[in-house]
Design an enzyme around this catalytic site. Structure first.
Site, PDB file in Angstrom:
ATOM      1  CD  GLU A 415      -3.021  -1.281   2.059  1.00  0.00           C
ATOM      2  OE1 GLU A 415      -2.775  -1.078   3.246  1.00  0.00           O
ATOM      3  OE2 GLU A 415      -4.157  -1.557   1.636  1.00  0.00           O
ATOM      4  CD  GLU A 491      -3.525  -7.319   3.121  1.00  0.00           C
ATOM      5  OE1 GLU A 491      -4.551  -6.800   3.607  1.00  0.00           O
ATOM      6  OE2 GLU A 491      -2.428  -6.747   3.084  1.00  0.00           O
TER       7      GLU A 491
HETATM    8  C1  GAL Z   1      -5.011  -4.012   4.112  1.00  0.00           C
HETATM    9  C2  GAL Z   1      -3.632  -3.781   4.637  1.00  0.00           C
HETATM   10  C3  GAL Z   1      -3.383  -4.494   5.929  1.00  0.00           C
HETATM   11  C4  GAL Z   1      -4.522  -4.303   6.859  1.00  0.00           C
HETATM   12  C5  GAL Z   1      -5.768  -4.796   6.227  1.00  0.00           C
HETATM   13  C6  GAL Z   1      -6.981  -4.592   7.074  1.00  0.00           C
HETATM   14  O1  GAL Z   1      -5.403  -2.963   3.330  1.00  0.00           O
HETATM   15  O2  GAL Z   1      -2.666  -4.155   3.716  1.00  0.00           O
HETATM   16  O3  GAL Z   1      -2.199  -4.009   6.472  1.00  0.00           O
HETATM   17  O4  GAL Z   1      -4.672  -2.955   7.134  1.00  0.00           O
HETATM   18  O5  GAL Z   1      -6.009  -4.081   5.059  1.00  0.00           O
HETATM   19  O6  GAL Z   1      -6.887  -5.113   8.325  1.00  0.00           O
END
Ligand code: GAL
Length: 972
Positions: A415, A491
């Site tokens: 990010e 993620e």
């Molecule tokens: C993503 C980020 C993580 C965490 C997650 C939400 O955008 O990369 O570090 O913030 O969202 O928990």
């Protein structure tokens, strides 16, 4: 202080990565050169600003006897000096890069040490820091060595000439904020300090400065090729392979390859004139070919997690035992991949990944997320002045970690938007190590990457991506490039609080589309910080619990493990969803199908067992012969003959795949996969011969074992046991996923439900009708201030030939319902003494419609207290699915039994839903002295993953629709 705009900035604010240090190089756990760990208690002084104190503490004769101490490795804010801060995206100070605020907590650290008697007199020495947040200035014996930034990266200084046999004074000034902070805006606690080891390394003449192990595997020939480059040159021996090579020379021999499933390592030694370094070589080749990531020629499927370094007491200072514990837990839960979100982990962690077998995405310590709300104005990633600092970070990661078989991808960071700095990092990495895949998620054009990576993409989009039919990019060239790349979800499935829901639905997509090579659940562990109430009760704090000016609440508690590393129901679910063996069957036909969904391993490492269970009681069982299927293969087998049950109750087969022998991460007998196959169909509770008529007795209405209030029709007691309710309940304490994330405003049902008033329903009694065969109570259940409602009819009957009271609830929605219901069922209060639960149905853990895979049908017994899931922020939890019957009893076995048709969701707790809803932390929940509250639900809304991701998928939504469901209550 100068006020001109181009004023010389202090070292902690300038953009440079540091001064005075040595070039980065490979890390190694072991060599025959002497080393001295400098951990332990260090003298410590905290100042509120970077310059509050002068630097005289670095002088050897400085008297620090009045200082406090901190443990190194450690964070001072977790040791009674200052406090931690949690923000997700926000920088906790004004954004004005590279400047930081005047209030810049600064920790002066001081350690006096002697060299061991046998410390070699010859050669030089290096002082190594594995990790310091965020900027350190270092002196040894009064001499300044330099400055460094890059918190989760190693930094070394040559110190040979400065060392003395005794009384060496190491002084380190650590600033919490620095220019480097702008590059480290990860979603986690801000935790300054020397949080990884400090070590003094002897460097003999001709010691190994750097080495690079190149160990590839050719699956066609079954041979591995080894070449070790080293500075200075020397020899490499691999006794098991009979290899004795000069550095720089290659040899190709037959080997067993390394994979995460079969982590075969060969012990080797690199010897230069001055040092012998122990190596562990894993042969494997990673490529992107035909739009797919392949290792050793095979497509791999990542069943991954994102792992931050975290411990509830020590923060990011995580010891070796805890690292191993994390990996052992991952392996035991069928996880095969880790993304080291969002920085290179402690180097020893990667050694453990090599040894235990995990695919690793090693991520650089880089995130500038806080620029997003500024429209990325001033983003360091797109500003050439920062590029040296970015490339320095990439180099420090790659040079340190390049020798690990487990590392298959380099990730540029997380990010950070897009920009030239990322391209410079990728170019540098590609040049230095073309043998791995380059990852970065934040640039959808994939300009610098070898893989298309996304976070939280909804199922539907993943399905399109899987078919390479996703929406096109304006730039045709970039579009074509991206469409040809493999896809991962770096993620997904945000594991915040109760959830994540929808895992099975993702897994189906990963197993359907070759392009979809799996994902990494966000995230491994809740970052709750251990705290105690005034009474000494342990609980876990989150954002806002430490007096922060800005914070993001419990968004930091979104892991598959609770802070104390107890697996949450989410992890149990994930284990089941990603199990590498599929067990299916047809009870009527007596057939069983076993499929090996490993990528590399055959099934010879597993044994299979079967059990035949009637009403959850095993009545037969044994071993099952399953051929050692190759990856991807299935076998159709016959189920054993049905044992006689004697009871005639509902029966099913449970087939389990177990480790045949001990491994490094679990013992023989550990369950890897399981499946259940119904042998009979569930039947409704038997109808009785006839029904009783309600009668009046001492002012009450009596029907079978039930006594009712004649005015309201409410049940008052059952067989003499006082009860409250049952009456309609649709409220649940909203989960983090119900509440959803502010940036995903469409279906934030937790808020919608509350606005509608589902937590404050009025129950109007319209009629209490007494007939010969039933007591019927007609009600209208609705929140104030609106015209929607639920017409609810309770029809009570009692059997003539059994002491059973039956209830049928009919619900008809009234008015325009525009949202699903949280739950639909009845709530009942029973005496607090009934603290033991037993049930036949899904268990042992909680389940909801879309977190249901791991719920297995059986007969389970837990105390009411054990049925609670202690989410760090209390919320709906603890429902057991598919329950045919349940009993709540006191210690003597007396209590109440409930049967349901169809099967129901069973929840029991010592507080009301309203109390659960109001609680912020676990100690806010105090058990009622009088009542155990029981919810018997016909329906539950799914969980979804909307705290950061998609909501509940349509099949799992509990729409407001006419419904009818029944229970039979009796005393035991
Ligand atoms: C993503 C980020 C993580 C965490 C997650 C939400 O955008 O990369 O570090 O913030 O969202 O928990």
């Amino acid at each position: 202080m100068s006020t001109t705009p181009d004023a010389q900035l202090p070292y902690y604010e300038d953009m440079s990565p540091g001064t005075g240090g040595l070039p980065p190089r490979a890390w190694t756990a072991g060599s025959d050169a002497a080393r001295l760990g400098l951990g332990g208690d260090w003298a410590f002084r905290l100042s509120p600003t970077a310059t509050a104190e002068d630097e005289s503490f670095a002088r050897p004769d400085y008297d620090a006897s009045g200082w406090g101490t901190v443990a190194v490795p450690g964070h001072w804010v977790l040791q009674g000096h200052g406090a931690p801060i949690y923000t997700n995206v926000l920088y906790p100070f004004p954004v004005d890069p590279p400047r930081v605020p005047t209030e810049n907590p600064t920790g002066d650290h001081r350690r006096v040490f002697d060299l061991p008697e046998d410390w070699p007199a010859d050669g030089g020495a290096v002082l190594r820091f594995e990790g310091v947040e965020s900027c350190a200035r270092v002196w040894l014996n009064g001499q300044e060595l330099g400055v460094f930034k890059g918190s989760r990266l190693p930094h070394e200084f040559a110190v040979g000439e400065l060392l003395r046999p005794s009384g060496n004074v190491l002084a380190v000034r650590v600033h919490q904020w620095s220019s480097g902070t702008y590059l480290e805006d990860q979603d986690q606690w801000w935790l300054p300090g020397i949080f990884r080891e400090v070590t003094l390394l002897h460097r003999p003449a001709d010691a190994v400065t750097d080495f690079f192990v190149h160990a590839s595997y050719d699956h066609a020939s079954g041979e591995g090729t080894l070449r070790v480059d080293a500075e200075p040159g020397g020899r490499v021996t691999v006794p098991e392979l009979g290899l004795d090579l000069a550095t720089g020379e290659s040899a190709t021999v037959a080997v067993e390859p390394w994979t995460a499933e079969t982590p075969r390592l060969y012990e080797a030694t690199l010897a230069t004139g001055g040092e012998r370094v122990a190596l562990r070589v894993g042969f494997r080749t990673v490529v992107v070919e035909d739009g797919v990531i392949k290792v050793n020629g095979e497509r791999v499927l990542f069943r991954g997690v994102n792992r931050h370094e975290f411990h509830p007491e020590t923060g990011r200072a995580v010891d070796l035992e805890t690292m191993r514990q994390d990996l052992v837990l991952m392996k035991r839960h069928n996880i095969n991949a880790v993304r080291t979100s969002h920085y290179p982990p402690h180097p020893a962690f990667l050694d453990l990944c090599d040894e235990l077998g995990l695919w690793v995405i090693d991520e650089c310590d880089l995130e500038t997320h806080g620029f997003v709300d500024l429209g990325w104005r001033g983003n360091p990633v797109d500003d050439d002045r920062w590029t040296p600092a970015l490339v320095d970070r990439a180099r420090r990661m790659v040079e340190r970690d390049k020798n690990h078989a487990s590392v298959v991808m380099w990730s540029l960071g997380n990010e950070c938007g897009t920009g030239r700095g990322l391209t410079a990092m990728a170019d540098w990495i590609r040049e230095r190590d073309p043998s791995r895949v380059i990852h970065y998620e934040g640039d959808m054009s994939c300009a610098d990457t070898d893989v298309y990576s996304r976070m939280y993409a909804p199922h539907e989009e993943v399905d399109q991506i899987g078919q390479r039919t996703e929406a096109a990019w304006a730039d045709a060239e970039l579009d074509a490039k991206r469409r040809a790349l493999p896809f991962i979800l770096c993620e997904y499935a945000h594991a915040m609080g109760n959830g994540p829901g929808g895992l099975s639905d993702y897994q189906r997509l990963f197993e359907t589309h070759e392009r979809c090579q799996g994902g990494f659940v966000w995230e491994w562990i809740d970052h709750g910080i251990a705290k105690r109430t005034a009474e000494g009760e342990l609980f876990y704090g989150y954002g806002g619990d430490f007096g922060e000016e800005l914070h993001d609440g419990n968004f930091v508690c979104d892991g598959l493990l609770f802070p104390d590393r107890t697996p949450s129901p989410g992890l149990i679910e994930y284990k089941k969803v990603i199990e590498p063996v599929r067990i299916e069957g047809d009870g009527a036909a007596g057939t069983l199908r076993i499929t090996n969904t490993h990528d590399f391993a055959d099934l010879s490492h597993l044994t299979f067992s079967w059990a035949y269970e009637a009403e959850g009681v095993e009545v037969g069982g044994g071993e099952l012969a399953v051929p050692p299927l190759a990856p991807g293969e299935s076998a159709d087998l016959k189920l054993p003959d049905r044992p006689a049950t004697g009871t005639g109750g509902e029966a099913l087969w449970t087939v389990r795949a177990l480790l045949a022998a001990d491994t490094a991460w679990a013992e023989a007998g550990h369950e890897v996969a399981w499946g259940q196959i119904p042998a009979t169909t569930p039947t409704a509770p038997a109808a009785s011969g006839g029904v009783l008529a309600p009668r009046r007795e001492d002012g009450a209405l009596v029907l079978g074992p039930g006594a009712f209030d004649p005015a309201t029709g409410a049940l008052l007691s059952l067989g003499g046991l006082a009860v409250t309710g049952p009456r309609l309940d649709v409220w649940r304490a909203p989960t983090d996923n119900d509440n959803g994330a502010p940036w995903q405003p469409d279906e934030r049902y937790g808020l919608i439900w509350r606005t509608l008033g589902l937590h404050r329903l009025h129950h109007r009694v319209d009629a209490v009708e007494v007939a010969d065969d039933a007591l019927t109570v007609r009600t209208r259940v609705a929140p104030a201030a609106t015209d929607v409602g639920l017409e609810t009819v309770y029809r009570w009957t009692a059997d003539t030939d059994a002491d059973r009271l039956r209830l049928t609830v009919s619900v008809t929605p009234l008015g325009e319902w525009t949202c699903p219901l949280p739950r639909l069922g009845v709530r009942l209060g029973v005496p607090a003494a009934l603290g033991r639960a037993e049930w036949f149905g899904g268990g042992p853990g909680e389940a909801y419609p879309d977190t249901h895979a791991a719920s297995r049908i059986g007969r389970w017994a837990l105390s009411v207290d054990e049925m609670q899931t202690p989410y760090v922020r209390p919320q709906e939890n603890g429902a057991r699915a598919d329950v045919r019957w349940a009993r709540l009893t006191d210690d003597g076995g007396a209590g109440i039994a409930v049967e349901g048709a169809p099967p129901f969701w069973f929840t029991a707790r010592r507080w009301t839903t309203e109390q659960l809803d109001a609680a912020e932390h676990t100690p806010d929940l105090s058990p009622s002295a009088d009542t155990v509250w029981v919810n018997l639900d016909h329906g539950q809304q799914g969980i979804g993953s909307q705290s950061c991701g998609p909501g509940v998928l349509p099949p799992y939504r509990l729409g407001a629709a006419p419904a009818e469901f029944s229970f039979a209550f009796s005393r035991i």
